[in-house]
Design a protein around this motif. Structure first.
Motif, PDB file in Angstrom:
ATOM      1  N   LEU A  13       0.824  -1.207   0.000  1.00 26.94           N
ATOM      2  CA  LEU A  13       0.000   0.000   0.000  1.00 26.94           C
ATOM      3  C   LEU A  13       0.861   1.261   0.000  1.00 26.94           C
ATOM      4  CD1 LEU A  13      -2.919  -0.891   2.463  1.00 26.94           C
ATOM      5  CD2 LEU A  13      -2.874  -1.050  -0.028  1.00 26.94           C
ATOM      6  N   PHE A  14       1.996   1.200   0.693  1.00 20.10           N
ATOM      7  CA  PHE A  14       2.913   2.343   0.723  1.00 20.10           C
ATOM      8  C   PHE A  14       3.429   2.639  -0.685  1.00 20.10           C
ATOM      9  CE2 PHE A  14       7.297   4.006   1.343  1.00 20.10           C
ATOM     10  CZ  PHE A  14       6.953   5.235   1.913  1.00 20.10           C
ATOM     11  N   LYS A  15       3.770   1.594  -1.445  1.00 19.62           N
ATOM     12  CA  LYS A  15       4.232   1.782  -2.829  1.00 19.62           C
ATOM     13  C   LYS A  15       3.129   2.407  -3.687  1.00 19.62           C
ATOM     14  CE  LYS A  15       8.331  -0.059  -2.382  1.00 19.62           C
ATOM     15  NZ  LYS A  15       9.504   0.818  -2.413  1.00 19.62           N
ATOM     16  N   LEU A  16       1.879   1.953  -3.493  1.00 20.97           N
ATOM     17  CA  LEU A  16       0.750   2.557  -4.216  1.00 20.97           C
ATOM     18  C   LEU A  16       0.619   4.034  -3.855  1.00 20.97           C
ATOM     19  CD1 LEU A  16      -2.128  -0.095  -3.872  1.00 20.97           C
ATOM     20  CD2 LEU A  16      -0.896   0.488  -5.952  1.00 20.97           C
ATOM     21  N   GLY A  17       0.674   4.311  -2.551  1.00 24.24           N
ATOM     22  CA  GLY A  17       0.533   5.684  -2.076  1.00 24.24           C
ATOM     23  C   GLY A  17       1.657   6.583  -2.543  1.00 24.24           C
ATOM     24  N   GLN A  18       2.883   6.064  -2.522  1.00 23.37           N
ATOM     25  CA  GLN A  18       4.040   6.837  -2.994  1.00 23.37           C
ATOM     26  C   GLN A  18       3.899   7.196  -4.472  1.00 23.37           C
ATOM     27  OE1 GLN A  18       7.639   4.549  -2.153  1.00 23.37           O
ATOM     28  NE2 GLN A  18       8.434   6.316  -1.037  1.00 23.37           N
ATOM     29  N   PHE A  19       3.495   6.215  -5.279  1.00 24.28           N
ATOM     30  CA  PHE A  19       3.328   6.473  -6.712  1.00 24.28           C
ATOM     31  C   PHE A  19       2.265   7.544  -6.933  1.00 24.28           C
ATOM     32  CE2 PHE A  19       1.452   5.718 -10.901  1.00 24.28           C
ATOM     33  CZ  PHE A  19       2.588   5.779 -11.696  1.00 24.28           C
ATOM     34  N   SER A  20       1.158   7.421  -6.225  1.00 25.90           N
ATOM     35  CA  SER A  20       0.082   8.401  -6.360  1.00 25.90           C
ATOM     36  C   SER A  20       0.555   9.785  -5.908  1.00 25.90           C
ATOM     37  CB  SER A  20      -1.121   7.943  -5.525  1.00 25.90           C
ATOM     38  OG  SER A  20      -2.179   8.843  -5.646  1.00 25.90           O
ATOM     39  N   ARG A  21       1.272   9.838  -4.792  1.00 25.30           N
ATOM     40  CA  ARG A  21       1.772  11.120  -4.279  1.00 25.30           C
ATOM     41  C   ARG A  21       2.803  11.741  -5.214  1.00 25.30           C
ATOM     42  NH1 ARG A  21       5.596  10.514   0.599  1.00 25.30           N
ATOM     43  NH2 ARG A  21       6.919   9.943  -1.154  1.00 25.30           N
ATOM     44  N   ASN A  22       3.768  10.933  -5.642  1.00 23.93           N
ATOM     45  CA  ASN A  22       4.878  11.445  -6.449  1.00 23.93           C
ATOM     46  C   ASN A  22       4.459  11.806  -7.874  1.00 23.93           C
ATOM     47  OD1 ASN A  22       6.381  10.971  -4.174  1.00 23.93           O
ATOM     48  ND2 ASN A  22       7.393   9.162  -4.970  1.00 23.93           N
ATOM     49  N   ASN A  23       3.323  11.257  -8.315  1.00 26.50           N
ATOM     50  CA  ASN A  23       2.851  11.507  -9.688  1.00 26.50           C
ATOM     51  C   ASN A  23       1.468  12.143  -9.705  1.00 26.50           C
ATOM     52  OD1 ASN A  23       4.984  10.125 -11.477  1.00 26.50           O
ATOM     53  ND2 ASN A  23       4.574   8.646  -9.857  1.00 26.50           N
ATOM     54  N   ARG A  24       1.125  12.842  -8.628  1.00 26.71           N
ATOM     55  CA  ARG A  24      -0.231  13.386  -8.501  1.00 26.71           C
ATOM     56  C   ARG A  24      -0.594  14.325  -9.645  1.00 26.71           C
ATOM     57  NH1 ARG A  24       3.222  15.189  -4.855  1.00 26.71           N
ATOM     58  NH2 ARG A  24       3.516  17.433  -4.527  1.00 26.71           N
ATOM     59  N   LYS A  25       0.336  15.190 -10.056  1.00 26.32           N
ATOM     60  CA  LYS A  25       0.029  16.118 -11.145  1.00 26.32           C
ATOM     61  C   LYS A  25      -0.132  15.347 -12.461  1.00 26.32           C
ATOM     62  CE  LYS A  25       1.482  20.279 -13.526  1.00 26.32           C
ATOM     63  NZ  LYS A  25       2.518  21.255 -13.780  1.00 26.32           N
ATOM     64  N   LEU A  26       0.763  14.383 -12.694  1.00 25.17           N
ATOM     65  CA  LEU A  26       0.681  13.569 -13.906  1.00 25.17           C
ATOM     66  C   LEU A  26      -0.658  12.827 -13.969  1.00 25.17           C
ATOM     67  CD1 LEU A  26       1.834  12.139 -16.433  1.00 25.17           C
ATOM     68  CD2 LEU A  26       2.818  10.455 -14.873  1.00 25.17           C
ATOM     69  N   ILE A  27      -1.074  12.221 -12.860  1.00 23.93           N
ATOM     70  CA  ILE A  27      -2.328  11.463 -12.843  1.00 23.93           C
ATOM     71  C   ILE A  27      -3.509  12.378 -13.161  1.00 23.93           C
ATOM     72  CG2 ILE A  27      -3.911  10.106 -11.391  1.00 23.93           C
ATOM     73  CD1 ILE A  27      -1.308   9.052  -9.959  1.00 23.93           C
ATOM     74  N   LEU A  28      -3.514  13.577 -12.583  1.00 21.42           N
ATOM     75  CA  LEU A  28      -4.585  14.530 -12.883  1.00 21.42           C
ATOM     76  C   LEU A  28      -4.576  14.928 -14.354  1.00 21.42           C
ATOM     77  CD1 LEU A  28      -4.461  16.832  -9.721  1.00 21.42           C
ATOM     78  CD2 LEU A  28      -6.275  15.233 -10.352  1.00 21.42           C
ATOM     79  N   LEU A  29      -3.378  15.125 -14.920  1.00 20.74           N
ATOM     80  CA  LEU A  29      -3.280  15.462 -16.343  1.00 20.74           C
ATOM     81  C   LEU A  29      -3.762  14.303 -17.221  1.00 20.74           C
ATOM     82  CD1 LEU A  29       0.140  17.354 -16.339  1.00 20.74           C
ATOM     83  CD2 LEU A  29      -2.098  18.349 -16.905  1.00 20.74           C
ATOM     84  N   LEU A  30      -3.436  13.064 -16.816  1.00 23.41           N
ATOM     85  CA  LEU A  30      -3.903  11.894 -17.571  1.00 23.41           C
ATOM     86  C   LEU A  30      -5.427  11.786 -17.508  1.00 23.41           C
ATOM     87  CD1 LEU A  30      -1.252   9.159 -16.671  1.00 23.41           C
ATOM     88  CD2 LEU A  30      -1.497  10.378 -18.836  1.00 23.41           C
ATOM     89  N   ILE A  31      -5.993  12.052 -16.337  1.00 22.90           N
ATOM     90  CA  ILE A  31      -7.453  12.019 -16.201  1.00 22.90           C
ATOM     91  C   ILE A  31      -8.074  13.068 -17.119  1.00 22.90           C
ATOM     92  CG2 ILE A  31      -9.382  12.509 -14.635  1.00 22.90           C
ATOM     93  CD1 ILE A  31      -7.608  11.215 -12.391  1.00 22.90           C
ATOM     94  N   LYS A  32      -7.492  14.279 -17.106  1.00 22.85           N
ATOM     95  CA  LYS A  32      -8.000  15.360 -17.967  1.00 22.85           C
ATOM     96  C   LYS A  32      -7.914  14.952 -19.440  1.00 22.85           C
ATOM     97  CE  LYS A  32      -6.932  20.039 -19.354  1.00 22.85           C
ATOM     98  NZ  LYS A  32      -5.800  20.867 -19.613  1.00 22.85           N
ATOM     99  N   ASP A  33      -6.766  14.398 -19.849  1.00 21.89           N
ATOM    100  CA  ASP A  33      -6.601  13.977 -21.243  1.00 21.89           C
ATOM    101  C   ASP A  33      -7.560  12.844 -21.598  1.00 21.89           C
ATOM    102  OD1 ASP A  33      -4.679  15.846 -21.960  1.00 21.89           O
ATOM    103  OD2 ASP A  33      -2.997  14.544 -21.473  1.00 21.89           O
ATOM    104  N   MET A  34      -7.791  11.950 -20.658  1.00 24.67           N
ATOM    105  CA  MET A  34      -8.703  10.839 -20.930  1.00 24.67           C
ATOM    106  C   MET A  34     -10.132  11.345 -21.080  1.00 24.67           C
ATOM    107  SD  MET A  34      -8.826   7.191 -19.130  1.00 24.67           S
ATOM    108  CE  MET A  34     -10.405   6.458 -18.868  1.00 24.67           C
ATOM    109  N   LEU A  35     -10.537  12.276 -20.217  1.00 29.54           N
ATOM    110  CA  LEU A  35     -11.874  12.853 -20.320  1.00 29.54           C
ATOM    111  C   LEU A  35     -12.058  13.634 -21.615  1.00 29.54           C
ATOM    112  CD1 LEU A  35     -12.431  14.030 -16.630  1.00 29.54           C
ATOM    113  CD2 LEU A  35     -13.500  12.082 -17.784  1.00 29.54           C
TER     114      LEU A  35
END
Length: 198
Positions: A87-109
Motif C-alpha cells: 500500500l505504501f508503494k501505491l501511495g508513494q506512486f500516487s503522491r509522487n505523480n499526482r500532477k501527472l495522474i490529474l493530467l492523464l485524467i483530464k486527457d482521458m476525459l
C-alpha cells in the motif's frame, strides 16, 4: 553508433516525460521535444514510429518501475508488514505523480486516444496486483467479490485519493501540499486497521 543512439533515446524519453508531467499528453509537441534535446525533428522520427509511439514509451518508462516494485513483493502469503509495504508503494506512486495522474485524467476525459490506450493496456496491471494482494491479506475466497470490492474502494479513497486532492489543490492554489512518507505510513496503518473490520 548503437550506444549514442541508445543514449539519445533515453534523453528524448526523459524530456518527453518532463513535458508530459508539466503539460499533459495532449499538449506535448514533438517540435518542442526536439528543441529541448537540441536535435532536429527527424531524429525523433528515426527513433520512434510517431508521436503516439513516443508518448506511449515515455509513459511506460514512468509506469513500469512502479509495477516492477509491486511485483517484487510476495503476494501469495502476505503478512501485515508486506501488505503495508504494498500500500505504501501505491501511495508513494500516487503522491509522487499526482500532477501527472490529474493530467492523464483530464486527457482521458478529453478522449485522447493515446492516453486511453495507455490506461487500458497498463493500469489493469497494478489493479490486478492489488486484487491479488487484497485476497491474500484478507484471506478472501475468489467467489467473495463484495469484500474485495469494498476493500478496493477503501484503498482508492484513502491511499490514492488524498494525493490527487493535494494535486488538485496545488493546481488551484499554486501551493505544494504533499505529505511526508511518515504521514503516508500512518494513513496506511489506519487503512489496514479499517480492513480488519470487513
Amino acid at each position: 553508433m548503437g550506444r549514442k543512439s541508445q543514449d539519445l533515446d533515453k534523453k528524448l524519453i526523459l524530456i518527453g516525460q518532463t513535458l508530459i508531467q508539466d503539460v499533459g499528453v495532449s499538449k506535448v509537441s514533438m517540435r518542442e521535444v526536439a528543441r529541448l534535446a537540441e536535435v532536429n525533428l527527424g531524429m525523433l522520427s528515426y527513433h520512434f514510429k510517431g508521436k503516439d509511439d513516443f508518448i506511449l514509451k515515455c509513459l511506460d518508462h514512468l509506469y513500469a518501475p512502479f509495477v516492477a516494485e509491486l511485483e517484487e513483493i510476495n503476494l501469495d502469503e502476505l503478512k501485515e508488514h508486506d501488505f503495508e509495504l504494498f500500500l505504501f508503494k501505491l501511495g508513494q506512486f500516487s503522491r509522487n505523480n499526482r500532477k501527472l495522474i490529474l493530467l492523464l485524467i483530464k486527457d482521458m476525459l478529453s478522449q485522447d486516444e493515446v492516453v486511453k490506450t495507455f490506461i487500458t493496456q497498463n493500469f489493469t496491471r497494478h489493479f490486478q496486483l492489488t486484487m491479488k494482494a487484497l485476497r491474500s491479506y484478507l484471506k478472501v475466497p475468489h467467489e467473495d467479490h463484495k469484500k474485495i470490492e469494498n476493500a478496493m474502494k477503501l484503498i482508492i479513497a484513502l491511499v490514492g485519493g488524498p494525493s490527487l486532492i493535494n494535486g488538485f489543490q496545488e493546481c488551484v492554489f499554486d501551493k505544494e501540499t504533499s505529505e511526508t512518507d511518515e504521514q503516508l505510513k500512518e494513513r496506511i496503518k489506519f487503512v489496514c486497521s479499517a480492513m480488519k473490520l470487513f
